[in-house]
Enzyme design. Sequence first.
Site, PDB file in Angstrom:
ATOM      1  N   SER A 123       0.835  -1.210   0.000  1.00  0.00           N
ATOM      2  CA  SER A 123       0.000   0.000   0.000  1.00  0.00           C
ATOM      3  C   SER A 123       0.865   1.253   0.000  1.00  0.00           C
ATOM      4  O   SER A 123       0.453   2.281  -0.511  1.00  0.00           O
ATOM      5  CB  SER A 123      -0.875   0.055   1.250  1.00  0.00           C
ATOM      6  OG  SER A 123      -1.630  -1.095   1.377  1.00  0.00           O
ATOM      7  N   HIS A 144      -0.610  -1.966  -7.296  1.00  0.00           N
ATOM      8  CA  HIS A 144      -1.415  -1.713  -6.097  1.00  0.00           C
ATOM      9  C   HIS A 144      -2.888  -1.901  -6.434  1.00  0.00           C
ATOM     10  O   HIS A 144      -3.514  -1.044  -7.061  1.00  0.00           O
ATOM     11  CB  HIS A 144      -1.140  -0.301  -5.557  1.00  0.00           C
ATOM     12  CG  HIS A 144      -1.958   0.006  -4.347  1.00  0.00           C
ATOM     13  ND1 HIS A 144      -2.832   1.066  -4.273  1.00  0.00           N
ATOM     14  CD2 HIS A 144      -2.079  -0.644  -3.159  1.00  0.00           C
ATOM     15  CE1 HIS A 144      -3.432   1.060  -3.086  1.00  0.00           C
ATOM     16  NE2 HIS A 144      -3.001   0.030  -2.402  1.00  0.00           N
ATOM     17  N   GLU A 156      -3.025   0.474  -9.582  1.00  0.00           N
ATOM     18  CA  GLU A 156      -1.958   1.439  -9.825  1.00  0.00           C
ATOM     19  C   GLU A 156      -0.693   0.653 -10.163  1.00  0.00           C
ATOM     20  O   GLU A 156      -0.206  -0.118  -9.332  1.00  0.00           O
ATOM     21  CB  GLU A 156      -1.755   2.301  -8.582  1.00  0.00           C
ATOM     22  CG  GLU A 156      -2.968   3.180  -8.281  1.00  0.00           C
ATOM     23  CD  GLU A 156      -2.852   3.879  -6.933  1.00  0.00           C
ATOM     24  OE1 GLU A 156      -2.396   5.023  -6.897  1.00  0.00           O
ATOM     25  OE2 GLU A 156      -3.217   3.268  -5.919  1.00  0.00           O
ATOM     26  N   ASN A 195      -3.847   6.579  -2.507  1.00  0.00           N
ATOM     27  CA  ASN A 195      -3.760   6.754  -1.050  1.00  0.00           C
ATOM     28  C   ASN A 195      -3.327   8.160  -0.659  1.00  0.00           C
ATOM     29  O   ASN A 195      -3.651   8.631   0.430  1.00  0.00           O
ATOM     30  CB  ASN A 195      -2.837   5.696  -0.431  1.00  0.00           C
ATOM     31  CG  ASN A 195      -3.636   4.453  -0.075  1.00  0.00           C
ATOM     32  OD1 ASN A 195      -4.803   4.558   0.317  1.00  0.00           O
ATOM     33  ND2 ASN A 195      -3.044   3.282  -0.231  1.00  0.00           N
TER      34      ASN A 195
HETATM   35  N1  LIG Z   1      -6.086  -4.768   3.215  1.00  0.00           N
HETATM   36  C1  LIG Z   1      -6.205  -3.796   2.344  1.00  0.00           C
HETATM   37  O1  LIG Z   1      -7.206  -3.067   2.284  1.00  0.00           O
HETATM   38  C2  LIG Z   1      -5.113  -3.585   1.338  1.00  0.00           C
HETATM   39  C3  LIG Z   1      -5.375  -2.817   0.186  1.00  0.00           C
HETATM   40  C4  LIG Z   1      -4.356  -2.645  -0.759  1.00  0.00           C
HETATM   41  C5  LIG Z   1      -3.102  -3.201  -0.533  1.00  0.00           C
HETATM   42  N2  LIG Z   1      -2.867  -3.938   0.611  1.00  0.00           N
HETATM   43  C6  LIG Z   1      -1.535  -4.515   0.787  1.00  0.00           C
HETATM   44  O2  LIG Z   1      -1.572  -5.894   0.427  1.00  0.00           O
HETATM   45  C7  LIG Z   1      -0.630  -6.623   1.221  1.00  0.00           C
HETATM   46  C8  LIG Z   1      -1.374  -7.747   1.943  1.00  0.00           C
HETATM   47  O3  LIG Z   1      -2.343  -7.173   2.778  1.00  0.00           O
HETATM   48  P1  LIG Z   1      -3.559  -8.034   3.380  1.00  0.00           P
HETATM   49  O4  LIG Z   1      -4.552  -7.043   3.872  1.00  0.00           O
HETATM   50  O5  LIG Z   1      -3.959  -9.087   2.409  1.00  0.00           O
HETATM   51  O6  LIG Z   1      -2.829  -8.714   4.631  1.00  0.00           O
HETATM   52  P2  LIG Z   1      -3.218 -10.074   5.375  1.00  0.00           P
HETATM   53  O7  LIG Z   1      -2.585  -9.988   6.701  1.00  0.00           O
HETATM   54  O8  LIG Z   1      -4.679 -10.359   5.273  1.00  0.00           O
HETATM   55  O9  LIG Z   1      -2.457 -11.177   4.491  1.00  0.00           O
HETATM   56  C9  LIG Z   1      -1.067 -11.313   4.465  1.00  0.00           C
HETATM   57  C10 LIG Z   1      -0.765 -12.787   4.340  1.00  0.00           C
HETATM   58  O10 LIG Z   1       0.644 -12.954   4.118  1.00  0.00           O
HETATM   59  C11 LIG Z   1       1.007 -14.180   4.726  1.00  0.00           C
HETATM   60  N3  LIG Z   1       2.455 -14.181   4.879  1.00  0.00           N
HETATM   61  C12 LIG Z   1       3.200 -13.417   5.700  1.00  0.00           C
HETATM   62  N4  LIG Z   1       4.519 -13.714   5.515  1.00  0.00           N
HETATM   63  C13 LIG Z   1       4.575 -14.684   4.581  1.00  0.00           C
HETATM   64  C14 LIG Z   1       5.657 -15.413   3.976  1.00  0.00           C
HETATM   65  N5  LIG Z   1       6.931 -15.186   4.315  1.00  0.00           N
HETATM   66  N6  LIG Z   1       5.353 -16.339   3.042  1.00  0.00           N
HETATM   67  C15 LIG Z   1       4.060 -16.599   2.718  1.00  0.00           C
HETATM   68  N7  LIG Z   1       3.012 -15.940   3.248  1.00  0.00           N
HETATM   69  C16 LIG Z   1       3.271 -14.993   4.169  1.00  0.00           C
HETATM   70  C17 LIG Z   1       0.242 -14.193   6.036  1.00  0.00           C
HETATM   71  O11 LIG Z   1       0.132 -15.511   6.553  1.00  0.00           O
HETATM   72  C18 LIG Z   1      -1.107 -13.600   5.610  1.00  0.00           C
HETATM   73  O12 LIG Z   1      -2.056 -14.591   5.277  1.00  0.00           O
HETATM   74  C19 LIG Z   1       0.007  -5.610   2.165  1.00  0.00           C
HETATM   75  O13 LIG Z   1       1.207  -5.154   1.601  1.00  0.00           O
HETATM   76  C20 LIG Z   1      -1.028  -4.499   2.224  1.00  0.00           C
HETATM   77  O14 LIG Z   1      -0.492  -3.254   2.546  1.00  0.00           O
HETATM   78  C21 LIG Z   1      -3.852  -4.149   1.529  1.00  0.00           C
END
Ligand SMILES: NC(=O)c1ccc[n+]([C@@H]2O[C@H](COP(=O)([O-])OP(=O)(O)OC[C@H]3O[C@@H](n4cnc5c(N)ncnc54)[C@H](O)[C@@H]3O)[C@@H](O)[C@H]2O)c1
Length: 315
Positions: A123, A144, A156, A195
């Site tokens: 993000s 993104h 993005e 963002n």
């Molecule tokens: N949640 C949102 O609204 C949103 C929106 C846009 C972007 N993002 C970005 O997307 C990314 C993921 O966010 P999310 O909300 O899905 O998080 P989340 O916590 O729901 O999912 C992350 C996953 O990564 C896994 N993980 C962590 N380390 C790992 C590894 N070494 N190998 C394999 N799996 C691993 C975890 O077990 C978890 O299931 C982040 O960078 C976040 O900033 C999130």
Amino acid sequence: MFITEKPTIGVLGAGLMGHGLAQVFAVKGCDVTLYDRDEKILAASLDRIRDNLNVFVRLKIVADNEVEPTLKRIRRVNSLEEMCRDRMFIVEAVSENLSLKRKVFEEMEPLVPADTILSSNTSAISISIIAEGLQHPQRVLGTHFWNPPHIVPCVEVIKANQTDDDVFETVYRLMAQVGKTPVRVLKDVPGFLGNRMQHALWREAIKLVENGIASAEDVDKVVKSAFGLRLAFLGPLETADLAGLDLTHEIHQDLLPELDRSTTPSPLLEEKVKRGETGAKSGQGFHSWPPEKLKRLVEQRDSVLLRILQQVNSE
Ligand SMILES: NC(=O)c1ccc[n+]([C@@H]2O[C@H](COP(=O)([O-])OP(=O)(O)OC[C@H]3O[C@@H](n4cnc5c(N)ncnc54)[C@H](O)[C@@H]3O)[C@@H](O)[C@H]2O)c1
């Protein structure tokens, strides 16, 4: 760079974003591998995707008989190595943490050929810093997606300092090929495009509540029932053009000095976080969130968003 008709995609992380990302590519016929180090999250991912697809089926966006073939195109795997095998494009969606992201990119590099494109769904973390020190940083960039990624069209596409032009354009085309609305972010700035705009609005919204100018309910109501209504159809710059740039200039002369310009989180936000009022997940934020209300709202959000998109796309 060439994109095949059925690109091979790897998704790293099957959490909130990762499972939806797998769905985006599988719905469009791509062959997808999905890996998460948390076995329970990986195991639950297919049911979450099935639930998502059923909302599309109810709204007649996806045919009932497409659900199982879509799910079959997603192969959940038990190692990073398997996820990386024979992939043209891999998108990383692990937790938002710089050292974790750098570690998984370093681990992926020796597992893929030099022309596999690696992207991060971060993000806000700088893509250029994630790519620093890799052997082939020119094939790294940002994609993104917005939550929920299987519904929100925008992606993005972010060019890091090291990203090759051809890689950047290939991924832009890939996003269009899978039905997304890509935009080019030509410089790797914090918060990218969306963002930066979104948090400028949230900073002001929080300040209005903190200063006692209106309740959280009324601040949200102004967005939902006034300018937010048109945002799915007209962007801010289109709206400024329609209002007149001379009027916009006048208003900015008087109003900009009055707007919040804090460079740290607001005291009200700090206080709420300290009290454990972290929003929907704790049941209390600016609003209160009993579980039934939250569940209903998330279901409504998805179906309202899909109906808005259907309407906007039909114009
Ligand atoms: N949640 C949102 O609204 C949103 C929106 C846009 C972007 N993002 C970005 O997307 C990314 C993921 O966010 P999310 O909300 O899905 O998080 P989340 O916590 O729901 O999912 C992350 C996953 O990564 C896994 N993980 C962590 N380390 C790992 C590894 N070494 N190998 C394999 N799996 C691993 C975890 O077990 C978890 O299931 C982040 O960078 C976040 O900033 C999130």
